[in-house]
Design an enzyme around this catalytic site. Sequence first.
Site, PDB file in Angstrom:
ATOM      1  N   SER A 195     -46.844 -10.785 -35.879  1.00 33.21           N
ATOM      2  CA  SER A 195     -45.771  -9.976 -35.321  1.00 33.21           C
ATOM      3  C   SER A 195     -45.589  -8.678 -36.122  1.00 33.21           C
ATOM      4  O   SER A 195     -46.493  -7.848 -36.156  1.00 33.21           O
ATOM      5  CB  SER A 195     -44.475 -10.799 -35.277  1.00 33.21           C
ATOM      6  OG  SER A 195     -43.501 -10.175 -34.479  1.00 33.21           O
ATOM      7  N   ASP A 243     -50.404 -11.795 -32.659  1.00 32.65           N
ATOM      8  CA  ASP A 243     -49.328 -11.348 -31.772  1.00 32.65           C
ATOM      9  C   ASP A 243     -48.586 -10.148 -32.355  1.00 32.65           C
ATOM     10  O   ASP A 243     -47.362 -10.154 -32.524  1.00 32.65           O
ATOM     11  CB  ASP A 243     -48.351 -12.501 -31.514  1.00 32.65           C
ATOM     12  CG  ASP A 243     -47.952 -12.593 -30.043  1.00 32.65           C
ATOM     13  OD1 ASP A 243     -48.574 -11.911 -29.211  1.00 32.65           O
ATOM     14  OD2 ASP A 243     -47.023 -13.359 -29.733  1.00 32.65           O
ATOM     15  N   HIS A 293     -44.584 -16.726 -28.687  1.00 30.69           N
ATOM     16  CA  HIS A 293     -44.610 -16.001 -29.957  1.00 30.69           C
ATOM     17  C   HIS A 293     -44.513 -16.943 -31.163  1.00 30.69           C
ATOM     18  O   HIS A 293     -45.144 -16.724 -32.197  1.00 30.69           O
ATOM     19  CB  HIS A 293     -43.479 -14.981 -29.984  1.00 30.69           C
ATOM     20  CG  HIS A 293     -43.641 -13.907 -31.010  1.00 30.69           C
ATOM     21  ND1 HIS A 293     -44.791 -13.153 -31.153  1.00 30.69           N
ATOM     22  CD2 HIS A 293     -42.783 -13.435 -31.975  1.00 30.69           C
ATOM     23  CE1 HIS A 293     -44.644 -12.274 -32.130  1.00 30.69           C
ATOM     24  NE2 HIS A 293     -43.438 -12.430 -32.647  1.00 30.69           N
TER      25      HIS A 293
END
Length: 355
Positions: free
Chosen positions: A201, A224, A279
């Site tokens: 992330s 991600d 996620h």
Amino acid sequence: QGLFFRLFYPCASRAGARRPLWLPRSEYGVGLADFLGWSRWWCAPLLGAAFGACRVPASWNGPFKPGSARYPLIIFSHGLGAFRTAYSAVCAELASRGFVVAALEHRDGSASATYFCAAAAGTAAQREEWIPYGRVPPGQKEFPFRNKQVHQRADECVRGLRLFEDVSRGESVPNVLPGDFDLSVLQDSIDLTRVAVMGHSFGGATAVLATVKEPRFRCAVALDAWMFPLEHALYPQVSKPVLFLNTETFQTPESVARMRRLSSRNGQTKIVTLLGSVHRSQTDFIFLTGRFISRIFSLGGTLDPYKGLDITSRAALAFLQRHLDLTEEFDRWDHLLDGIGDSVVAGAPFCRSGL
């Protein structure tokens, strides 16, 4: 000026080895409550009850296992609201495959909570100073706030590499935390010509930026990645290959367009999506909450967490072998890098996205 990380490394097995707590301190439960925007008065005790006794399936301060050759190094950057142990599953898996992995805990305010040790005035004792999770101040735009953070995070990744250079040279690197592990055992055991940076992330964007700030990072694995904090002027400077390993529901067309911009400049950059994943699928939370709770609160996707970990780690290992010039057999998973296999697809299938 210091650096905070949990180190995952190949170690010798031993009977009765102690396993470390996953939630290092109760303050992290409070920080998670603040990050989630829930009341710390009820959420922190709940998180402590749910996760406080969970332990990482690894030997705490286990004896370092020297290899026949030096181990490659990975610097790992956590996501927004996470901390140094939140990716223990993937970090431990990589360490078991012959990597030394330093999972950082960033001090830019993006961790749910963190602290540093400062010398108490007039004494030799250390006192803890906590850094809470920091939200974007009211009235301030998010991009400049996050852009400043991502640069500090990337600088900390570079500092991590330099710390291990000091260790390899035999320089003393003091550890102010209590513990028996001595970093000097790593001297002459890390291959500093084979170094990668990895993150999830916000950490994925951090990893991309770190390759620009430090050319000795030969490649990046971005799980991600949240591409928003990176300035557009940076993209022409990204010359190292990146593996973008995305989940199915997090990415937006704009974010993937940025990834494709990088892949168009470097044919070795790959974009792959894990189908049935969300996620959180690339964090430890997917294991800690369990399938039942994950389904009730929509915390997990349809992909089995252990299968997701296998795909994530194997794709990363295949990519790392290719770009760190390793002589392992990780290339047997090269097909994953082309989006070939069960639960993977090349590119980003926006028709499946929930955004």
